[in-house]
Design a protein around this motif. Sequence first.
Motif, PDB file in Angstrom:
ATOM      1  N   ARG A   1      52.826 -63.924   3.254  1.00  9.67           N
ATOM      2  CA  ARG A   1      52.183 -63.396   4.452  1.00  9.67           C
ATOM      3  C   ARG A   1      52.142 -64.444   5.545  1.00  9.67           C
ATOM      4  N   SER A   2      52.296 -64.023   6.772  1.00 12.32           N
ATOM      5  CA  SER A   2      52.151 -64.935   7.896  1.00 12.32           C
ATOM      6  C   SER A   2      50.671 -65.196   8.147  1.00 12.32           C
ATOM      7  N   LEU A   3      50.384 -66.288   8.838  1.00  7.71           N
ATOM      8  CA  LEU A   3      48.992 -66.664   9.093  1.00  7.71           C
ATOM      9  C   LEU A   3      48.257 -65.624   9.938  1.00  7.71           C
ATOM     10  N   PRO A   4      48.839 -65.065  11.017  1.00 10.47           N
ATOM     11  CA  PRO A   4      48.123 -64.021  11.761  1.00 10.47           C
ATOM     12  C   PRO A   4      47.829 -62.780  10.928  1.00 10.47           C
ATOM     13  N   VAL A   5      48.766 -62.387  10.058  1.00 14.30           N
ATOM     14  CA  VAL A   5      48.518 -61.218   9.202  1.00 14.30           C
ATOM     15  C   VAL A   5      47.378 -61.501   8.230  1.00 14.30           C
ATOM     16  N   PHE A   6      47.352 -62.691   7.677  1.00 12.03           N
ATOM     17  CA  PHE A   6      46.274 -63.067   6.753  1.00 12.03           C
ATOM     18  C   PHE A   6      44.920 -63.084   7.460  1.00 12.03           C
TER      19      PHE A   6
ATOM     20  N   ALA B   1      35.610 -59.415   7.520  1.00 12.33           N
ATOM     21  CA  ALA B   1      34.884 -60.047   6.417  1.00 12.33           C
ATOM     22  C   ALA B   1      33.693 -60.835   6.947  1.00 12.33           C
ATOM     23  N   SER B   2      32.560 -60.693   6.285  1.00 17.62           N
ATOM     24  CA  SER B   2      31.355 -61.415   6.679  1.00 17.62           C
ATOM     25  C   SER B   2      31.366 -62.815   6.071  1.00 17.62           C
ATOM     26  N   PRO B   3      31.092 -63.860   6.858  1.00 14.98           N
ATOM     27  CA  PRO B   3      31.091 -65.216   6.282  1.00 14.98           C
ATOM     28  C   PRO B   3      30.052 -65.415   5.189  1.00 14.98           C
TER      29      PRO B   3
ATOM     30  N   TYR C   1      36.392 -67.763   1.857  1.00 15.38           N
ATOM     31  CA  TYR C   1      37.211 -68.292   2.941  1.00 15.38           C
ATOM     32  C   TYR C   1      36.450 -69.326   3.767  1.00 15.38           C
ATOM     33  N   VAL C   2      35.127 -69.267   3.735  1.00 16.98           N
ATOM     34  CA  VAL C   2      34.328 -70.341   4.336  1.00 16.98           C
ATOM     35  C   VAL C   2      34.556 -71.643   3.570  1.00 16.98           C
ATOM     36  N   LEU C   3      34.607 -71.553   2.238  1.00 21.49           N
ATOM     37  CA  LEU C   3      34.908 -72.740   1.436  1.00 21.49           C
ATOM     38  C   LEU C   3      36.305 -73.261   1.731  1.00 21.49           C
ATOM     39  N   ALA C   4      37.252 -72.356   1.930  1.00 25.99           N
ATOM     40  CA  ALA C   4      38.602 -72.789   2.301  1.00 25.99           C
ATOM     41  C   ALA C   4      38.593 -73.493   3.654  1.00 25.99           C
ATOM     42  N   GLY C   5      37.794 -72.980   4.597  1.00 29.68           N
ATOM     43  CA  GLY C   5      37.678 -73.647   5.885  1.00 29.68           C
ATOM     44  C   GLY C   5      37.053 -75.022   5.769  1.00 29.68           C
ATOM     45  N   VAL C   6      36.073 -75.166   4.884  1.00 26.70           N
ATOM     46  CA  VAL C   6      35.468 -76.482   4.662  1.00 26.70           C
ATOM     47  C   VAL C   6      36.490 -77.448   4.075  1.00 26.70           C
ATOM     48  N   ALA C   7      37.329 -76.957   3.170  1.00 30.33           N
ATOM     49  CA  ALA C   7      38.369 -77.814   2.592  1.00 30.33           C
ATOM     50  C   ALA C   7      39.327 -78.323   3.665  1.00 30.33           C
ATOM     51  N   VAL C   8      39.717 -77.459   4.589  1.00 33.21           N
ATOM     52  CA  VAL C   8      40.601 -77.885   5.679  1.00 33.21           C
ATOM     53  C   VAL C   8      39.856 -78.820   6.637  1.00 33.21           C
ATOM     54  N   PHE C   9      38.578 -78.550   6.861  1.00 32.90           N
ATOM     55  CA  PHE C   9      37.787 -79.386   7.770  1.00 32.90           C
ATOM     56  C   PHE C   9      37.630 -80.807   7.229  1.00 32.90           C
ATOM     57  N   MET C  10      37.628 -80.967   5.908  1.00 34.03           N
ATOM     58  CA  MET C  10      37.481 -82.294   5.321  1.00 34.03           C
ATOM     59  C   MET C  10      38.676 -83.189   5.601  1.00 34.03           C
ATOM     60  N   VAL C  11      39.811 -82.622   6.007  1.00 34.91           N
ATOM     61  CA  VAL C  11      40.954 -83.445   6.389  1.00 34.91           C
ATOM     62  C   VAL C  11      40.605 -84.327   7.580  1.00 34.91           C
ATOM     63  N   VAL C  12      39.781 -83.797   8.491  1.00 30.41           N
ATOM     64  CA  VAL C  12      39.398 -84.534   9.693  1.00 30.41           C
ATOM     65  C   VAL C  12      38.128 -85.338   9.462  1.00 30.41           C
TER      66      VAL C  12
ATOM     67  N   LEU D   1      39.758 -69.956   9.335  1.00 31.89           N
ATOM     68  CA  LEU D   1      39.595 -69.531   7.952  1.00 31.89           C
ATOM     69  C   LEU D   1      38.142 -69.178   7.647  1.00 31.89           C
ATOM     70  N   ALA D   2      37.213 -69.954   8.200  1.00 28.10           N
ATOM     71  CA  ALA D   2      35.805 -69.703   7.906  1.00 28.10           C
ATOM     72  C   ALA D   2      35.294 -68.430   8.571  1.00 28.10           C
ATOM     73  N   TRP D   3      35.761 -68.129   9.769  1.00 27.65           N
ATOM     74  CA  TRP D   3      35.290 -66.935  10.478  1.00 27.65           C
ATOM     75  C   TRP D   3      36.435 -66.396  11.317  1.00 27.65           C
ATOM     76  N   ALA D   4      37.205 -65.505  10.742  1.00 28.25           N
ATOM     77  CA  ALA D   4      38.325 -64.898  11.455  1.00 28.25           C
ATOM     78  C   ALA D   4      37.889 -63.784  12.386  1.00 28.25           C
ATOM     79  N   GLY D   5      36.632 -63.355  12.298  1.00 30.25           N
ATOM     80  CA  GLY D   5      36.156 -62.286  13.165  1.00 30.25           C
ATOM     81  C   GLY D   5      36.069 -62.664  14.627  1.00 30.25           C
ATOM     82  N   SER D   6      36.142 -63.956  14.949  1.00 26.09           N
ATOM     83  CA  SER D   6      36.099 -64.380  16.347  1.00 26.09           C
ATOM     84  C   SER D   6      37.441 -64.254  17.044  1.00 26.09           C
ATOM     85  N   LEU D   7      38.494 -63.941  16.302  1.00 25.78           N
ATOM     86  CA  LEU D   7      39.829 -63.825  16.879  1.00 25.78           C
ATOM     87  C   LEU D   7      40.086 -62.395  17.334  1.00 25.78           C
TER      88      LEU D   7
END
Length: 341
Positions: free
Chosen positions: A161-166, A173-175, A182-193, A235-241
């Motif tokens: 799947r492409s990222l926009p489709v995902f 989805a509610s956070p 997916y909030v946990l997935a967003g935290v994992a990506v955020f830890m890179v920075v 990833l944490a909140w896709a509803g803002s897009l």
Amino acid sequence: MTAELTWGWAIGCTLALLVQAILLVLAAPWFAGLTEWTAARLEGRSALRISARWREIRHQSRRPCLREPAMQAGSIACRAALVLAVLSCALVPVFTVSAPGFVAPGLFLVCCVLVAGMLLLDLPQTLQGGVAAWWGCAHLLADGLVLPVLAPVALLAGTTRSLPVFLAGLHGASPMLDGAPYVLAGVAVFMVVVLAPWGDEAQRRIACLAGPDRALWLLAADCLSLCWVTLAGDLAWAGSLASPALGDTQDWLSACVVGAVLWVGKMLAAAVLLGLSRLVVLTTRRRVRVRLGVIFLFGLLAWQMTWAAAPQPVVLDEGAAAPAVEPQSRQEQGTVHGGLT
């Protein structure tokens, strides 16, 4: 109304990607300056202005380029890193996803581009020689391992799947409920920075650069950091897009404006969190271990929670199902025999 990939939507999505890339490139130094200002305020020391990062980039770009022959490859690496950083600014959704059918990469490919940019930023220090080269190789190894430890997050998004489709599938989805993994997935990506080199350690990485090379390195590093933070927020909140599939052109443009405002709010919250994270003092080696371990654990936990919440196929036991069917068949047989009698 469901938006289809017509020429109008294709041109609109292309213009949106262009505006998005320009927006992130211009906002990246401001975000870095805001993070430094927040960290300084929380530590109780004097803070520079938020625009100090932009002023430093402009000042370095106007200085004469004094480069040793051995650093020619480092200069090329800085320019290549900036190209990948600008490309990442166009690949990471900021305020909208593309229309259905629009060509877009998957999450794994986006992470590959981001990690490749980080590796190119490590090359100038590696090419110095001496102790600096040793630390440069250590940064290369640490940044190169970011992609393997993000494998659970990539599996969570799916490889086909492409990222926009995902992200469009996570729009409702509610956070706090079904979107918690997916909030946990967003935290994992955020830890890179969060645990990336900063302060004096970051200054040592660019000690060998001067003039335009230093400016390009700073701008590329800021763009990559902002892309990681934006991806984590998506990833944490896709509803803002905004999504073109949820309305017509006017509704989509209105949702894009709302999405841009929400993106600014998420970046302000991210700057505060990054400032708080810099209050934790860790050695370089321990920071690398903690960074990689936390990214992998959060990604694995998000993947496991999503797998557990997925509907599983029901398998009936043939031995247990047979007695339940047998009395019914006997009753039917008795009814049939009674009728014949």
